[in-house]
Motif scaffolding. Structure first.
Motif, short mmCIF file in Angstrom:
data_model
loop_
_atom_site.label_atom_id
_atom_site.label_comp_id
_atom_site.label_asym_id
_atom_site.label_seq_id
_atom_site.Cartn_x
_atom_site.Cartn_y
_atom_site.Cartn_z
N ASN A 1 7.90 -4.26 1.57
CA ASN A 1 8.16 -3.02 0.84
C ASN A 1 9.60 -2.58 1.05
OD1 ASN A 1 7.59 -0.55 -0.56
ND2 ASN A 1 7.49 0.46 1.42
N ALA A 2 10.21 -2.08 0.01
CA ALA A 2 11.60 -1.61 0.11
C ALA A 2 11.64 -0.14 0.51
CB ALA A 2 12.31 -1.80 -1.23
N SER A 3 12.52 0.17 1.45
CA SER A 3 12.86 1.55 1.79
C SER A 3 14.37 1.66 1.70
CB SER A 3 12.38 1.91 3.19
OG SER A 3 10.98 1.76 3.30
N PHE B 1 0.82 -1.20 0.00
CA PHE B 1 0.00 0.00 0.00
C PHE B 1 0.86 1.26 0.00
CE2 PHE B 1 -3.20 2.75 2.45
CZ PHE B 1 -3.84 3.14 1.29
N CYS B 2 2.14 1.16 0.39
CA CYS B 2 3.02 2.34 0.43
C CYS B 2 3.20 2.96 -0.95
CB CYS B 2 4.36 1.96 1.06
SG CYS B 2 5.59 3.27 1.00
N PRO B 3 3.68 2.23 -1.97
CA PRO B 3 3.81 2.86 -3.29
C PRO B 3 2.46 3.22 -3.90
CG PRO B 3 4.34 0.52 -3.40
CD PRO B 3 4.26 0.88 -1.95
N ILE B 4 1.43 2.46 -3.59
CA ILE B 4 0.09 2.80 -4.07
C ILE B 4 -0.33 4.15 -3.51
CG2 ILE B 4 -2.34 2.15 -3.93
CD1 ILE B 4 -0.78 0.42 -5.88
N SER B 5 -0.08 4.37 -2.23
CA SER B 5 -0.43 5.62 -1.57
C SER B 5 0.29 6.80 -2.19
CB SER B 5 -0.09 5.53 -0.07
OG SER B 5 -0.22 6.78 0.55
N GLY C 1 7.17 7.59 -6.16
CA GLY C 1 7.73 7.54 -4.80
C GLY C 1 7.99 8.95 -4.29
N MET C 2 8.60 9.02 -3.11
CA MET C 2 8.83 10.32 -2.48
C MET C 2 10.06 10.22 -1.58
SD MET C 2 6.27 12.63 -0.11
CE MET C 2 5.75 11.23 0.86
#
Length: 548
Positions: free
Chosen positions: A268-270, A131-135, A179-180
């Motif tokens: 998820n990758a950070s 959901f992170c990249p989707i967000s 991304g951000m």
């Protein structure tokens, strides 16, 4: 198996169940916020998400974590992150359902935001990391629109419902993910101390080309096709869009140094990132990078609320399912008075989170059409972000305990939910940051406080306990206090008043009464499971029992 291995008194797997029906409020909330048209899609997606196949995708994506490939076999930098196929399956399911794009496919006020929020609430229950990249993809659209030429290039690819994981220039892809990156190692939340620099290549200014040099301590979703980042331009801290590939098709100088080894969010990758003269375009005005990128952060903060509410709902659903089927000391666990007290208390907290989530999402949908809604969005977003993301870990912890030892082993989803539960309270501003953001709203946008007062007034008069909570919150907001010192208390007072008003107006009477007597009258202990006697706990718990 030996004769002693007959399995007794274990709950059946929680699969193929009605994910929408497991939440007593989501259908009504979607209707109230203008997204009734999406209920059928939510029900269909919910059924798909609870299939054995998709549930297993969630386990696989977290078991087989992303891997960083910095160089190819000949020594060339490639800076790629690879994922297990389960990750890509989850991403494809999300993108095909428009979780990355739905609000921008519709006109303002047509229910795109609350529809997407409801779908994301369901999806994050089964696997939260993707959901992170989707967000970020969804939340990037408003900042791209600062530069019409940039938006014209990227927005059609964002709005595509085709998930394209290929590593190549965006112009050759059927869809993109965004991304951000804001945080740097020396500054953390204090992004104005960022040291990354942006040198203009052809005069500079909005929409123009820059060479970006510096680093980011946390870069969310480093496999994305482009990133919104902050860097120091000659005119001050500004916002830039950095694609993975330059306009001539070459690999941009975005160098992935390492992937973070995180507590949770393992699928998820950070990453830590270095920019070595990376090519980027300025979006928004020079020197106003923080206000520009905060439009993106506002959307991702809503998703922090949504993701936490989803984790809470899934944890409580798992706890209720277990106690319905597990017997102890002569009866089912759910029939034990102490367990019923715990489950009802957790359900109250979860339903409050869902109501806040959907009300804030509705304000996002109508903000450009209605000044009142724009002000409600501004003041309730930090309030909801502060409260729901913090309560998430407490709820998941207590729900895990309901399963006993079964909840502590990795065969269960509960350890993953627990590891995930603190993330949203940190991501996009930890508790102090968002509480102080509320203080800034109160100071710089007093009309937002008045808008909230007007909204709360519509709930007054039905119950003295709620009236008292509203008065106390408004007195605190307008009174002579040390606002920075009291920032967290301000947020808590407002969430009790606003959340109480939502429960009084839209919750079941039994839920409201349990909330009022415990949270407002103070007849409540320091732990979950300390509701007073005399409440109808059957009416609180039974609507949340997951059914097929």
């Amino acid at each position: 198996m030996g004769d002693t291995h007959e399995v007794l008194n274990q709950p059946p797997p929680l699969v193929d169940y009605d994910l929408v029906g497991a939440d007593p409020l989501i259908r009504q909330a979607m209707t109230r916020e203008g997204a009734a048209w999406a209920i059928e899609q939510a029900e269909s997606l919910g059924r798909r998400l609870t299939s054995s196949e998709v549930i297993e995708w969630g386990f696989q994506a977290n078991r087989y974590e992303p891997e960083l490939l910095t160089h190819d076999q000949y020594g060339h930098r490639i800076d790629r992150v690879t994922f297990h196929p389960a990750w890509h399956s989850l991403m494809e399911l999300a993108v095909s359902n428009g979780l990355h794009s739905l609000p921008w496919e519709l006109a303002p006020g047509e229910g795109g935001h609350p529809a997407r929020t409801a779908l994301a609430f369901l999806t994050s229950q089964i696997e939260a990391g993707h959901f992170c990249p989707i967000s970020m993809t969804c939340s990037a659209v408003p900042i791209l629109r600062h530069q019409p030429a940039v938006a014209a290039e990227w927005e059609p690819l964002i709005l595509s419902r085709s998930y394209d994981p290929d590593f190549g220039p965006a112009s050759k892809k059927s869809g993109v993910i965004m991304g951000m990156g804001m945080t740097e190692k020396q500054g953390g939340s204090d992004v104005r101390t960022n040291t990354t620099t942006a040198v203009p290549l052809n005069g500079g200014g909005p929409g123009e080309e820059y060479s970006i040099t510096g680093h980011k301590w946390f870069m969310s979703a480093p496999m994305s096709d482009a990133f919104a980042v902050l860097a120091q331009a000659p005119g001050g801290l500004s916002c830039f869009l950095l694609p993975r590939f330059t306009p001539d098709g070459g690999l941009n100088r975005i160098l992935i140094q390492r992937l973070k080894d995180k507590l949770g969010n393992r699928s998820n990758a950070s990453a830590e990132i270095e920019f070595d003269g990376a090519w980027g375009e300025m979006v928004g005005e020079e020197g106003r990078g923080v206000s520009t990128i905060m439009e993106m952060v506002s959307g991702t903060r809503l998703d922090c609320i949504t993701g936490s509410a989803g984790l809470m709902r899934q944890a409580v659903t798992q706890a209720i399912h277990h106690t319905v089927h597990r017997e102890s000391f002569g009866s089912r666990l759910i029939e034990k008075p102490a367990m019923r007290n715990v489950l009802a208390d957790l359900e109250i907290e979860t339903e409050l989170a869902v109501l806040l989530m959907m009300r804030i999402s509705g304000s996002f949908d109508r903000a450009s059409l209605d000044e009142h809604e724009a002000l409600i969005k501004r003041i309730l977003t930090p309030v909801g972000k502060y409260w729901v993301t913090k309560r998430c870990t407490e709820v998941v912890h207590e729900a895990t305990e309901c399963l006993g030892g079964n909840g502590f082993v990795e065969d269960s989803i509960m350890p993953r939910l627990f590891r995930e539960s603190p993330l949203n309270a940190i991501w996009e501003g930890s508790g102090n940051v968002v509480a102080l953001d509320l203080v800034r709203v109160m100071t710089k946008e007093p009309y937002a406080v008045e808008a909230l007062r007007q909204e709360l007034e519509t709930a007054r008069g039905a119950d003295r306990r709620l009236d008292r909570a509203i008065e106390a919150a408004m007195d605190m907001v307008t009174g002579p206090i040390d606002a920075e010192h009291e920032a967290r208390r301000l947020a808590e007072a407002l969430v009790i008043a606003a959340g109480g008003a939502l429960l009084a107006q839209h919750g079941d009477p039994e839920i409201w009464e349990a909330f009022a007597v415990s949270r407002l009258d103070g007849d409540w202990g320091n732990m979950f499971g300390t509701l007073p006697t005399g409440l109808d706990l059957d009416a609180v718990i039974e609507p949340a029992i997951p059914g097929v």
